[in-house]
Design a protein around this motif. Structure first.
Motif, mmCIF file in Angstrom:
data_model
loop_
_atom_site.group_PDB
_atom_site.id
_atom_site.type_symbol
_atom_site.label_atom_id
_atom_site.label_comp_id
_atom_site.label_asym_id
_atom_site.label_seq_id
_atom_site.Cartn_x
_atom_site.Cartn_y
_atom_site.Cartn_z
ATOM 1 N N LEU A 32 0.838 -1.210 0.000
ATOM 2 C CA LEU A 32 0.000 0.000 0.000
ATOM 3 C C LEU A 32 0.870 1.255 0.000
ATOM 4 O O LEU A 32 0.537 2.250 -0.657
ATOM 5 C CB LEU A 32 -0.927 0.005 1.223
ATOM 6 C CG LEU A 32 -2.088 -0.988 1.146
ATOM 7 C CD1 LEU A 32 -2.743 -1.180 2.503
ATOM 8 C CD2 LEU A 32 -3.131 -0.508 0.131
ATOM 9 N N SER A 33 1.994 1.212 0.717
ATOM 10 C CA SER A 33 2.901 2.367 0.747
ATOM 11 C C SER A 33 3.488 2.590 -0.643
ATOM 12 O O SER A 33 3.568 3.727 -1.122
ATOM 13 C CB SER A 33 4.043 2.143 1.744
ATOM 14 O OG SER A 33 3.513 1.948 3.031
ATOM 15 N N LYS A 57 -5.536 3.824 -8.307
ATOM 16 C CA LYS A 57 -6.405 3.955 -7.126
ATOM 17 C C LYS A 57 -7.149 2.647 -6.858
ATOM 18 O O LYS A 57 -7.269 2.208 -5.714
ATOM 19 C CB LYS A 57 -7.408 5.083 -7.348
ATOM 20 C CG LYS A 57 -7.287 6.136 -6.261
ATOM 21 C CD LYS A 57 -8.074 7.370 -6.517
ATOM 22 C CE LYS A 57 -7.186 8.579 -6.227
ATOM 23 N NZ LYS A 57 -7.892 9.840 -6.282
ATOM 24 N N HIS A 60 -4.824 0.165 -5.310
ATOM 25 C CA HIS A 60 -4.563 0.548 -3.917
ATOM 26 C C HIS A 60 -5.758 0.174 -3.022
ATOM 27 O O HIS A 60 -5.585 -0.345 -1.918
ATOM 28 C CB HIS A 60 -4.285 2.051 -3.872
ATOM 29 C CG HIS A 60 -3.902 2.593 -2.532
ATOM 30 N ND1 HIS A 60 -2.638 2.466 -2.007
ATOM 31 C CD2 HIS A 60 -4.612 3.261 -1.594
ATOM 32 C CE1 HIS A 60 -2.593 3.054 -0.812
ATOM 33 N NE2 HIS A 60 -3.785 3.542 -0.533
ATOM 34 N N ILE A 136 -6.485 5.209 9.129
ATOM 35 C CA ILE A 136 -6.112 5.097 7.711
ATOM 36 C C ILE A 136 -7.170 4.278 6.970
ATOM 37 O O ILE A 136 -7.572 4.619 5.856
ATOM 38 C CB ILE A 136 -4.704 4.442 7.586
ATOM 39 C CG1 ILE A 136 -3.638 5.404 8.085
ATOM 40 C CG2 ILE A 136 -4.428 4.007 6.148
ATOM 41 C CD1 ILE A 136 -2.268 4.768 8.301
ATOM 42 N N GLY A 140 -9.448 5.901 4.204
ATOM 43 C CA GLY A 140 -9.212 5.260 2.907
ATOM 44 C C GLY A 140 -10.525 4.771 2.305
ATOM 45 O O GLY A 140 -10.781 4.961 1.122
ATOM 46 N N ARG A 143 -12.465 7.736 1.019
ATOM 47 C CA ARG A 143 -11.926 8.218 -0.261
ATOM 48 C C ARG A 143 -12.154 7.213 -1.387
ATOM 49 O O ARG A 143 -12.295 7.594 -2.544
ATOM 50 C CB ARG A 143 -10.429 8.534 -0.129
ATOM 51 C CG ARG A 143 -10.128 9.803 0.676
ATOM 52 C CD ARG A 143 -10.657 11.052 0.015
ATOM 53 N NE ARG A 143 -10.183 11.237 -1.338
ATOM 54 C CZ ARG A 143 -9.513 12.300 -1.766
ATOM 55 N NH1 ARG A 143 -9.210 13.276 -0.919
ATOM 56 N NH2 ARG A 143 -9.170 12.405 -3.025
ATOM 57 N N ALA A 144 -12.215 5.929 -1.059
ATOM 58 C CA ALA A 144 -12.531 4.931 -2.088
ATOM 59 C C ALA A 144 -13.957 5.190 -2.591
ATOM 60 O O ALA A 144 -14.262 5.010 -3.768
ATOM 61 C CB ALA A 144 -12.419 3.524 -1.516
ATOM 62 N N HIS A 198 -5.736 10.808 5.992
ATOM 63 C CA HIS A 198 -5.192 9.547 5.480
ATOM 64 C C HIS A 198 -3.680 9.664 5.314
ATOM 65 O O HIS A 198 -2.914 8.851 5.851
ATOM 66 C CB HIS A 198 -5.864 9.228 4.141
ATOM 67 C CG HIS A 198 -5.591 7.854 3.601
ATOM 68 N ND1 HIS A 198 -6.200 6.727 4.086
ATOM 69 C CD2 HIS A 198 -4.769 7.412 2.612
ATOM 70 C CE1 HIS A 198 -5.793 5.671 3.415
ATOM 71 N NE2 HIS A 198 -4.901 6.057 2.510
HETATM 72 C C1 HEM Z 1 -1.227 1.320 5.905
HETATM 73 C C2 HEM Z 1 -2.004 1.261 4.838
HETATM 74 C C3 HEM Z 1 -2.034 2.358 3.795
HETATM 75 C C4 HEM Z 1 -1.025 3.145 3.329
HETATM 76 C C5 HEM Z 1 0.448 3.121 3.736
HETATM 77 C C6 HEM Z 1 -1.603 4.049 2.359
HETATM 78 C C7 HEM Z 1 -0.913 5.038 1.666
HETATM 79 C C8 HEM Z 1 -1.486 6.015 0.893
HETATM 80 C C9 HEM Z 1 -0.816 7.182 0.373
HETATM 81 C C10 HEM Z 1 0.658 7.532 0.606
HETATM 82 C C11 HEM Z 1 -1.739 7.892 -0.332
HETATM 83 C C12 HEM Z 1 -1.512 9.257 -0.968
HETATM 84 C C13 HEM Z 1 -1.690 9.270 -2.427
HETATM 85 C C14 HEM Z 1 -2.133 10.630 -2.930
HETATM 86 O O1 HEM Z 1 -2.519 11.508 -2.113
HETATM 87 O O2 HEM Z 1 -2.118 10.783 -4.133
HETATM 88 C C15 HEM Z 1 -2.988 7.166 -0.282
HETATM 89 C C16 HEM Z 1 -4.168 7.560 -0.901
HETATM 90 C C17 HEM Z 1 -5.319 6.811 -0.928
HETATM 91 N N1 HEM Z 1 -5.584 5.661 -0.201
HETATM 92 FE FE1 HEM Z 1 -4.279 4.735 0.997
HETATM 93 N N2 HEM Z 1 -2.951 3.789 2.234
HETATM 94 C C18 HEM Z 1 -3.246 2.755 3.094
HETATM 95 C C19 HEM Z 1 -4.476 2.160 3.281
HETATM 96 C C20 HEM Z 1 -5.607 2.421 2.508
HETATM 97 C C21 HEM Z 1 -6.861 1.705 2.607
HETATM 98 C C22 HEM Z 1 -7.134 0.589 3.619
HETATM 99 C C23 HEM Z 1 -7.700 2.229 1.674
HETATM 100 C C24 HEM Z 1 -9.116 1.848 1.351
HETATM 101 C C25 HEM Z 1 -9.549 0.622 1.243
HETATM 102 C C26 HEM Z 1 -6.982 3.305 1.005
HETATM 103 C C27 HEM Z 1 -7.487 4.115 0.000
HETATM 104 C C28 HEM Z 1 -6.853 5.219 -0.512
HETATM 105 C C29 HEM Z 1 -7.442 6.124 -1.492
HETATM 106 C C30 HEM Z 1 -8.828 6.017 -2.105
HETATM 107 C C31 HEM Z 1 -6.484 7.126 -1.740
HETATM 108 C C32 HEM Z 1 -6.619 8.317 -2.675
HETATM 109 C C33 HEM Z 1 -6.878 9.551 -1.883
HETATM 110 C C34 HEM Z 1 -6.295 10.750 -2.555
HETATM 111 O O3 HEM Z 1 -6.135 10.768 -3.777
HETATM 112 O O4 HEM Z 1 -5.972 11.688 -1.815
HETATM 113 N N3 HEM Z 1 -5.711 3.388 1.540
HETATM 114 N N4 HEM Z 1 -2.820 6.045 0.489
#
Ligand code: HEM
Length: 247
Positions: A32-33, A57, A60, A136, A140, A143-144, A198
């Motif tokens: 995910l990172s 997306k 992710h 998170i 997340g 945002r999904a 997030h």
């Molecule tokens: C430890 C676990 C996770 C890490 C390290 C992580 C990391 C990240 C990072 C670094 C971004 C920034 C990307 C950006 O702003 O363009 C991001 C965005 C996002 N994450 Fe995660 N994430 C995690 C868990 C999750 C989970 C569990 C979900 C949903 C099932 C999720 C859904 C999303 C979505 C939809 C975005 C886009 C939001 C945006 O564009 O600002 N993430 N994530």
């Protein structure tokens, strides 16, 4: 340089579900990172176009679901377990501050207290990581829902922003054909707040993971040999009475 031969007692400390969760969680956080960093640095990596953005997306979010499922199973297991994997032994509680004082006092006296479960500092780190991971996960998922209309929030978000008379299910990611711009504006503050929480929770999680790894390596070398291998084998060998209770 002297070394002392001690009689060691073997304890079964980490049950299989705890070890599986731990290493799967690490793997999922790494994936995910990686995907999150690729999303953050899209322009620098030359990634453009809606198809690529939606693909990233979606990947992710799908891995995110696995991360949430693994976390949920661990919490349910911890609720019922009667071993070192129980939530009570894993998380800080009312007795942790006293245990921390005792731990520091024993170290100041030159002792190396041995723990079957986590030492008090480890419990604090695990409590912090759990809170951050839940935050998170929640942001997340939200945002999904707002970005690619995925469950569990996707359909209610489509319903909230659809143009009057249009079919909410026809709204597609990165396509505003059926979106009412005023209704969309009304969800923007919460959407950007969720995005910020997030990403800052992710930065904090990375910091605590780095501190956790450094602390485990230090404790393995200076205080309690065998800590790291215990998360693979499930067993610890102690040369003195444990500072925490046996389960
Ligand atoms: C430890 C676990 C996770 C890490 C390290 C992580 C990391 C990240 C990072 C670094 C971004 C920034 C990307 C950006 O702003 O363009 C991001 C965005 C996002 N994450 Fe995660 N994430 C995690 C868990 C999750 C989970 C569990 C979900 C949903 C099932 C999720 C859904 C999303 C979505 C939809 C975005 C886009 C939001 C945006 O564009 O600002 N993430 N994530």
């Amino acid at each position: 340089m002297t070394s002392e031969i001690k009689t060691l007692t073997e304890y079964q400390v980490w049950p299989l579900p705890v070890r599986l969760f731990h290493w799967l969680n690490l793997l999922l956080v790494l994936v995910l990172s990686f995907l999150g960093l690729v999303m953050l640095f899209k322009p620098e990596l030359g990634i453009s176009g809606n198809e690529a953005k939606i693909g990233l997306k979606t990947a992710h979010v799908v891995v995110g679901y696995l991360f949430i499922a693994n976390l949920a199973l661990r919490l349910v297991y911890g609720l019922f377990a009667k071993n070192h994997g129980s939530l009570g032994s894993m998380l800080p509680g009312p007795s942790t501050l006293t245990a921390l004082k005792d731990y520091k006092a024993r170290i100041a006296r030159g002792e190396s207290p041995q723990y079957l479960g986590h030492n008090p500092k480890g419990k604090l780190a695990i409590g912090a990581m759990l809170v951050l991971m839940l935050l998170i996960a929640l942001t997340g998922l939200y945002r999904a829902g707002t970005d690619i209309y995925y469950p569990p929030f996707g359909s209610s978000i489509q319903a909230a922003i659809v143009k009057d008379g249009a079919d909410a299910a026809a709204i597609k990611p990165y396509d505003d054909t059926y979106v009412d711009s005023e209704k969309l504006d009304s969800i923007k503050p919460l959407k950007s707040l969720a995005g910020e929480i997030h990403v800052y929770a992710v930065y904090l999680l990375w910091l605590i993971i780095a501190a956790h790894i450094a602390a485990v390596i230090y404790a393995e070398n200076r205080r309690q040999p065998g800590l790291i291998s215990a998360m693979f084998s499930g067993r610890k060998w102690l040369g003195s009475a444990p500072a925490d209770s046996d389960k």
